[in-house]
Design a protein around this motif. Structure first.
Motif, mmCIF file in Angstrom:
data_model
loop_
_atom_site.group_PDB
_atom_site.id
_atom_site.type_symbol
_atom_site.label_atom_id
_atom_site.label_comp_id
_atom_site.label_asym_id
_atom_site.label_seq_id
_atom_site.Cartn_x
_atom_site.Cartn_y
_atom_site.Cartn_z
ATOM 1 N N LEU A 160 0.890 -1.266 -0.184
ATOM 2 C CA LEU A 160 0.115 -0.008 -0.071
ATOM 3 C C LEU A 160 0.833 1.357 0.119
ATOM 4 C CD1 LEU A 160 -2.708 -1.199 2.685
ATOM 5 C CD2 LEU A 160 -2.871 -0.687 0.100
ATOM 6 N N PHE A 161 2.159 0.984 0.131
ATOM 7 C CA PHE A 161 3.114 2.159 0.167
ATOM 8 C C PHE A 161 2.879 3.218 1.239
ATOM 9 C CE2 PHE A 161 2.804 0.994 -4.235
ATOM 10 C CZ PHE A 161 4.038 1.101 -4.706
ATOM 11 N N LEU A 162 2.428 2.370 2.257
ATOM 12 C CA LEU A 162 2.363 3.042 3.619
ATOM 13 C C LEU A 162 3.541 2.542 4.664
ATOM 14 C CD1 LEU A 162 -1.434 2.603 3.823
ATOM 15 C CD2 LEU A 162 -0.232 4.856 3.153
ATOM 16 N N ASP A 163 3.591 3.589 5.645
ATOM 17 C CA ASP A 163 4.781 3.146 6.723
ATOM 18 C C ASP A 163 3.997 2.592 7.838
ATOM 19 O OD1 ASP A 163 3.868 5.360 8.342
ATOM 20 O OD2 ASP A 163 4.971 6.717 7.361
ATOM 21 N N SER A 164 4.289 1.765 8.850
ATOM 22 C CA SER A 164 3.664 1.521 9.809
ATOM 23 C C SER A 164 3.082 2.650 10.978
ATOM 24 C CB SER A 164 4.719 0.575 10.673
ATOM 25 O OG SER A 164 5.778 1.435 11.287
ATOM 26 N N GLY A 165 3.479 3.701 10.887
ATOM 27 C CA GLY A 165 3.001 4.811 11.732
ATOM 28 C C GLY A 165 1.511 5.231 11.273
ATOM 29 N N THR A 166 1.516 5.056 9.814
ATOM 30 C CA THR A 166 0.247 5.429 9.269
ATOM 31 C C THR A 166 -0.789 4.207 8.935
ATOM 32 O OG1 THR A 166 1.476 6.932 7.714
ATOM 33 C CG2 THR A 166 -0.919 6.237 6.977
ATOM 34 N N LEU A 167 -0.120 2.991 9.083
ATOM 35 C CA LEU A 167 -0.847 1.642 8.871
ATOM 36 C C LEU A 167 -1.491 1.265 9.937
ATOM 37 C CD1 LEU A 167 -1.823 -0.470 6.682
ATOM 38 C CD2 LEU A 167 0.341 -1.452 7.141
ATOM 39 N N THR A 168 -0.879 1.398 11.263
ATOM 40 C CA THR A 168 -1.344 0.738 12.375
ATOM 41 C C THR A 168 -2.457 1.476 13.122
ATOM 42 O OG1 THR A 168 1.274 0.241 13.119
ATOM 43 C CG2 THR A 168 -0.608 0.623 15.072
ATOM 44 N N PRO A 169 -2.569 2.584 12.763
ATOM 45 C CA PRO A 169 -4.033 3.103 13.438
ATOM 46 C C PRO A 169 -5.298 2.626 12.334
ATOM 47 C CG PRO A 169 -2.541 4.996 13.163
ATOM 48 C CD PRO A 169 -1.784 3.783 12.538
ATOM 49 N N LEU A 170 -5.143 2.523 10.961
ATOM 50 C CA LEU A 170 -5.953 1.865 10.325
ATOM 51 C C LEU A 170 -6.274 0.538 10.790
ATOM 52 C CD1 LEU A 170 -4.501 2.726 6.684
ATOM 53 C CD2 LEU A 170 -6.323 3.934 7.849
ATOM 54 N N LEU A 171 -5.116 -0.300 10.963
ATOM 55 C CA LEU A 171 -5.493 -1.808 11.431
ATOM 56 C C LEU A 171 -6.229 -1.886 12.761
ATOM 57 C CD1 LEU A 171 -2.078 -3.025 10.502
ATOM 58 C CD2 LEU A 171 -4.066 -3.397 9.204
ATOM 59 N N LYS A 172 -5.860 -0.919 13.693
ATOM 60 C CA LYS A 172 -6.626 -0.766 14.867
ATOM 61 C C LYS A 172 -8.127 -0.466 14.666
ATOM 62 C CE LYS A 172 -2.898 0.430 18.021
ATOM 63 N NZ LYS A 172 -2.362 1.381 19.018
ATOM 64 N N ARG A 173 -8.392 0.453 13.735
ATOM 65 C CA ARG A 173 -9.690 0.940 13.686
ATOM 66 C C ARG A 173 -10.528 -0.433 12.867
ATOM 67 N NH1 ARG A 173 -14.602 2.062 14.691
ATOM 68 N NH2 ARG A 173 -15.643 3.211 12.994
ATOM 69 N N LEU A 174 -9.761 -0.993 11.912
ATOM 70 C CA LEU A 174 -10.793 -2.154 11.449
ATOM 71 C C LEU A 174 -10.635 -3.302 12.421
ATOM 72 C CD1 LEU A 174 -9.017 -2.163 7.992
ATOM 73 C CD2 LEU A 174 -11.309 -1.969 8.248
#
Length: 157
Positions: free
Chosen positions: A71-85
């Motif tokens: 997704l061309f995303l770093d973990s700092g951006t990805l982690t909140p998305l994953l937490k919400r999902l």
């Protein structure tokens, strides 16, 4: 190949906003996201969350770093998305038993079921583009190629 010097008129035209590929891509991306927003609201996900789901529907059980690369995303951006999902029960995160530094992301039954609802969304967006399936496929290939070329340019620096 070095660019040759431009005449005053061509130099000026080169700097017009509508002649910028970067602006065409940026504005098309913004507009596409706006097309998706009301449709994704029905699924109760944001556009970036939807992208995460697309990757997991393609191949479930990926580690966070794989998702980030795709997704061309770093973990700092990805982690909140994953937490919400995870909070809406669409996915689960779990430490890899063989390497606790790795976090495996897997769909829940609710996350897998959401895929069927997303198929209708895909058809609506396809219709909104007013492009044929072959035109959409061609445009997608061209943009992926451009992304790859630009990524290589960044790596070479």
């Amino acid at each position: 190949m070095p660019a040759r010097p431009r005449t005053s008129a061509s130099a000026t035209a080169a700097l017009h906003l509508d002649n910028q590929i970067c602006f065409a891509l940026y504005s098309a991306s913004l507009t596409m996201t706006k097309v998706y927003q009301p449709l994704l609201r029905k699924l109760k996900v944001t556009y970036p969350q939807y992208l995460v789901l697309l990757v997991l529907w393609e191949r479930d059980g990926q580690i966070v770093s794989e998702l980030g690369e795709k997704l061309f995303l770093d973990s700092g951006t990805l982690t909140p998305l994953l937490k919400r999902l995870e909070s809406v029960d669409y996915l689960r995160r779990a430490r890899d038993a063989s390497d606790e530094r790795r976090v495996i992301v897997s769909l829940t039954p609710a996350g897998r079921a959401l895929k069927q609802r997303a198929l209708a969304l895909h058809d609506q967006v396809a219709c909104a583009t007013q492009c044929s399936a072959s035109e959409r496929a061609s445009l997608t290939r061209q943009l992926a190629r451009l992304r790859g070329v630009l990524k290589e340019t960044l790596i070479d620096r």
